[in-house]
Design an enzyme around this catalytic site. Structure first.
Site, PDB file in Angstrom:
ATOM      1  N   GLU A   1      -9.102  -7.127   3.812  1.00 42.85           N
ATOM      2  CA  GLU A   1      -8.315  -8.208   3.203  1.00 42.85           C
ATOM      3  C   GLU A   1      -7.745  -9.132   4.281  1.00 42.85           C
ATOM      4  OE1 GLU A   1      -5.800  -5.834   0.568  1.00 42.85           O
ATOM      5  OE2 GLU A   1      -7.646  -5.058  -0.305  1.00 42.85           O
TER       6      GLU A   1
ATOM      7  N   TYR B   1       0.804  -1.234   0.000  1.00 38.11           N
ATOM      8  CA  TYR B   1       0.000   0.000   0.000  1.00 38.11           C
ATOM      9  C   TYR B   1       0.833   1.278   0.000  1.00 38.11           C
ATOM     10  CZ  TYR B   1      -4.508  -2.285   0.034  1.00 38.11           C
ATOM     11  OH  TYR B   1      -5.624  -3.004  -0.351  1.00 38.11           O
TER      12      TYR B   1
HETATM   13  C1  HEM Z   1      -6.234   2.399  -1.470  1.00 39.84           C
HETATM   14  C2  HEM Z   1      -5.544   1.673  -2.331  1.00 39.84           C
HETATM   15  C3  HEM Z   1      -6.162   0.894  -3.458  1.00 39.84           C
HETATM   16  C4  HEM Z   1      -7.337   1.095  -4.134  1.00 39.84           C
HETATM   17  C5  HEM Z   1      -8.378   2.188  -3.926  1.00 39.84           C
HETATM   18  C6  HEM Z   1      -7.441   0.045  -5.123  1.00 39.84           C
HETATM   19  C7  HEM Z   1      -8.501  -0.088  -5.996  1.00 39.84           C
HETATM   20  C8  HEM Z   1      -8.651  -1.128  -6.876  1.00 39.84           C
HETATM   21  C9  HEM Z   1      -9.788  -1.311  -7.737  1.00 39.84           C
HETATM   22  C10 HEM Z   1     -10.997  -0.373  -7.824  1.00 39.84           C
HETATM   23  C11 HEM Z   1      -9.596  -2.448  -8.429  1.00 39.84           C
HETATM   24  C12 HEM Z   1     -10.552  -3.082  -9.443  1.00 39.84           C
HETATM   25  C13 HEM Z   1     -11.453  -4.026  -8.683  1.00 39.84           C
HETATM   26  C14 HEM Z   1     -12.478  -4.681  -9.580  1.00 39.84           C
HETATM   27  O1  HEM Z   1     -12.132  -5.652 -10.242  1.00 39.84           O
HETATM   28  O2  HEM Z   1     -13.607  -4.217  -9.631  1.00 39.84           O
HETATM   29  C15 HEM Z   1      -8.307  -2.979  -8.035  1.00 39.84           C
HETATM   30  C16 HEM Z   1      -7.728  -4.109  -8.572  1.00 39.84           C
HETATM   31  C17 HEM Z   1      -6.398  -4.417  -8.374  1.00 39.84           C
HETATM   32  N1  HEM Z   1      -5.557  -3.887  -7.448  1.00 39.84           N
HETATM   33 FE1  HEM Z   1      -5.961  -2.377  -6.200  1.00 39.84          FE
HETATM   34  N2  HEM Z   1      -6.341  -0.757  -5.041  1.00 39.84           N
HETATM   35  C18 HEM Z   1      -5.533  -0.277  -4.049  1.00 39.84           C
HETATM   36  C19 HEM Z   1      -4.325  -0.806  -3.645  1.00 39.84           C
HETATM   37  C20 HEM Z   1      -3.647  -1.795  -4.304  1.00 39.84           C
HETATM   38  C21 HEM Z   1      -2.333  -2.272  -3.968  1.00 39.84           C
HETATM   39  C22 HEM Z   1      -1.501  -1.789  -2.790  1.00 39.84           C
HETATM   40  C23 HEM Z   1      -1.997  -3.191  -4.891  1.00 39.84           C
HETATM   41  C24 HEM Z   1      -0.679  -3.946  -4.982  1.00 39.84           C
HETATM   42  C25 HEM Z   1       0.287  -3.547  -5.743  1.00 39.84           C
HETATM   43  C26 HEM Z   1      -3.115  -3.344  -5.796  1.00 39.84           C
HETATM   44  C27 HEM Z   1      -3.184  -4.217  -6.865  1.00 39.84           C
HETATM   45  C28 HEM Z   1      -4.324  -4.463  -7.603  1.00 39.84           C
HETATM   46  C29 HEM Z   1      -4.372  -5.421  -8.684  1.00 39.84           C
HETATM   47  C30 HEM Z   1      -3.211  -6.280  -9.198  1.00 39.84           C
HETATM   48  C31 HEM Z   1      -5.679  -5.397  -9.168  1.00 39.84           C
HETATM   49  C32 HEM Z   1      -6.253  -6.175 -10.357  1.00 39.84           C
HETATM   50  C33 HEM Z   1      -6.034  -5.293 -11.556  1.00 39.84           C
HETATM   51  C34 HEM Z   1      -6.630  -5.819 -12.826  1.00 39.84           C
HETATM   52  O3  HEM Z   1      -7.158  -6.922 -12.846  1.00 39.84           O
HETATM   53  O4  HEM Z   1      -6.570  -5.102 -13.825  1.00 39.84           O
HETATM   54  N3  HEM Z   1      -4.095  -2.479  -5.399  1.00 39.84           N
HETATM   55  N4  HEM Z   1      -7.770  -2.167  -7.073  1.00 39.84           N
END
Ligand code: HEM
Ligand SMILES: Cc1cc2nc3c(=O)[nH]c(=O)nc-3n(C[C@H](O)[C@H](O)[C@H](O)COP(=O)(O)OP(=O)(O)OC[C@H]3O[C@@H](n4cnc5c(N)ncnc54)[C@H](O)[C@@H]3O)c2cc1C
Length: 394
Positions: A143, A101
């Site tokens: 999580e 994060y």
């Molecule tokens: C406050 C922090 C974060 C927010 C608001 C956020 C938000 C999101 C959202 C909205 C999605 C799409 C969910 C869906 O499928 O509907 C997502 C997917 C994802 N997030 Fe986060 N995230 C955060 C932090 C992180 C962190 C720290 C990581 C690690 C590096 C991460 C890695 C991913 C990955 C790999 C996906 C899937 C992406 C894809 O399939 O294209 N996220 N996140």
């Protein structure tokens, strides 16, 4: 759950700057991803590069941050809980860790500064940093709960599974039945959930994708059903679905994450409508399988839309399962080639009193169906939609 609150100073700044952040949100997230991948190329293997190319993930992240800031500063804004739940499940399916994060936070705040320039005074930066960390803490906590419930931790989510069976289901659609290739057990899951599957592509990239489990729990294996994505109008063919179709056969192994996903069948015996289109039939197949095994007197209405009978995956299996239920009916619309041709006629679908609807298919299909169900009196909170991409159905 107690909702998070911004400090008073930050509250007013965020409220005042939200319109400009909202207006530039996808630009900010675009700059964010470019900078983060530049500094951390190892993360390219964790993020779906198809969603990066189409901009879908950029839009989903922007929408989530804006929706959260809105809710923090306006009590009448839509609750953020369902969005947080969706994100947390997706993160857990990919093994996202709390220590990642700060990396995202640093690059996201950097991108806010790059795009908005001098408007980002130290006070504005501090206020939006507070928004980020309130949101991050909510996600990290959600999580942690999911990892704990599943008895796993983020470092050990990816396990090797073996393809016990590969089966053609319809044109361009194949099922893979997976069994553990390590000493581990088949995890418990709820019908409607998905797994992440990561493959090593010929160009050296590792890429994950999500696939709904297409059979209910309790079978000693996990089954996914994958439709091959063909590139249209010059766009490339789908990287992972093409790889799975062309290169993965019985006895091959795959890296698989834990079952996750919040759009799941409730075990309460209520009447259900499973309303699907195309390969969106997969979570409905798992729900039907589960009902057939555990609650065969439950009232079930299945309605499915497909382009052509040749593309109707899991048709015979679902007809067989439906035949074992005492109170079920099945309607199918084909665009061409079937008895009932044309688009789904929402008014022709029987809606038992107290029905709960589960939708899965392309976004326009789900929006139209949802509007039709609401018009016919189904309360919005009884309509659940699984989206086969980033973001939520409206
Ligand atoms: C406050 C922090 C974060 C927010 C608001 C956020 C938000 C999101 C959202 C909205 C999605 C799409 C969910 C869906 O499928 O509907 C997502 C997917 C994802 N997030 Fe986060 N995230 C955060 C932090 C992180 C962190 C720290 C990581 C690690 C590096 C991460 C890695 C991913 C990955 C790999 C996906 C899937 C992406 C894809 O399939 O294209 N996220 N996140
Ligand atoms: C919760 C969930 C459950 C799912 N369940 C299932 C399921 O049960 N069965 C199933 O088949 N699928 C399912 N999916 C979809 C699946 O995860 C993949 O999205 C799908 O298989 C396509 O992945 P791909 O790698 O083949 O395509 P990608 O390579 O990701 O491409 C996706 C699209 O982006 C386009 N694209 C890629 N790169 C570019 C570019 N550079 N320029 C322009 N366009 C580009 C491609 O042409 C294609 O149309 C699910 C998704 C989710 C989120």
């Amino acid at each position: 759950m107690i909702e998070a609150k911004l400090s008073t100073g930050s509250h007013d700044i965020v409220r005042a700057t939200l319109p400009v952040v909202r207006a530039h949100a996808t630009e900010i997230t675009g700059v964010f991803y470019a900078a983060m991948f530049d500094a951390h190329p190892e993360l390219l293997d964790l993020f779906n590069q198809g969603n990066q190319a189409t901009g879908a993930q950029r839009g989903a992240l922007a929408a989530a941050v804006v929706a959260y800031a809105d809710r923090l500063t306006d009590p009448d804004a839509a609750p953020f809980g369902p969005i947080a739940e969706r994100i947390a499940h997706k993160h857990v399916s990919l093994g996202i860790r709390a220590d990642q994060y700060p990396v995202v936070g640093r690059h996201l705040m950097g991108a806010v500064g790059t795009v908005l320039g001098a408007a980002v005074t130290p006070a504005v930066a501090a206020a939006w940093d507070e928004v980020y960390w309130l949101l991050a803490c909510e996600l990290i906590a959600a999580e942690a709960r999911l990892y704990q419930q599943a008895g796993i931790d983020a470092a050990t989510v990816w396990r090797r599974w073996r393809v016990a069976k590969r089966q053609d289901e319809a044109v361009d659609t194949v099922s893979f039945t997976l069994v553990p290739d390590d000493a581990g057990v088949v995890p418990d899951f709820v019908a409607g959930q998905y797994i992440s599957v990561a493959v090593d592509l010929p160009d050296g990239r590792r890429q994950p994708r999500q696939y709904s489990l297409s059979q209910g729990p309790g079978r000693g294996s996990l089954r996914i059903t994958v439709r091959r994505v063909r590139g249209l109008d010059g766009a490339p063919d789908g990287a992972v679905s093409t790889h799975l179709h062309e290169h993965v056969h019985a006895d091959d192994t795959l890296l698989v994450g834990p079952p996750a996903g919040e759009t799941t069948l409730r075990p309460d015996g209520e009447p259900v409508l499973l309303l699907t289109a195309g390969v969106g039939i997969t979570p409905a197949a798992a729900m039907l399988d589960d009902i057939a095994r555990t609650d065969p007197t439950r009232r079930v209405v299945l309605a499915h839309a497909e382009r052509h009978p040749d593309r109707h995956a899991l048709r015979a299996e679902m007809a067989h399962l439906t035949g074992g239920l005492t109170d079920a009916e099945q309607l199918t619309w084909y665009e061409t080639g079937g008895d009932r041709t044309g688009r789904v006629d929402i008014d022709a679908i029987p809606l038992p009193a107290g029905v709960r609807a589960y939708l899965c298919g392309p976004m326009p299909f789900m929006s139209t169906m949802r509007a039709g169900l609401i018009r016919r009196g189904v309360p919005a909170e009884r309509i659940h939609a699984e989206v086969f991409g980033p973001g939520m159905a409206g």
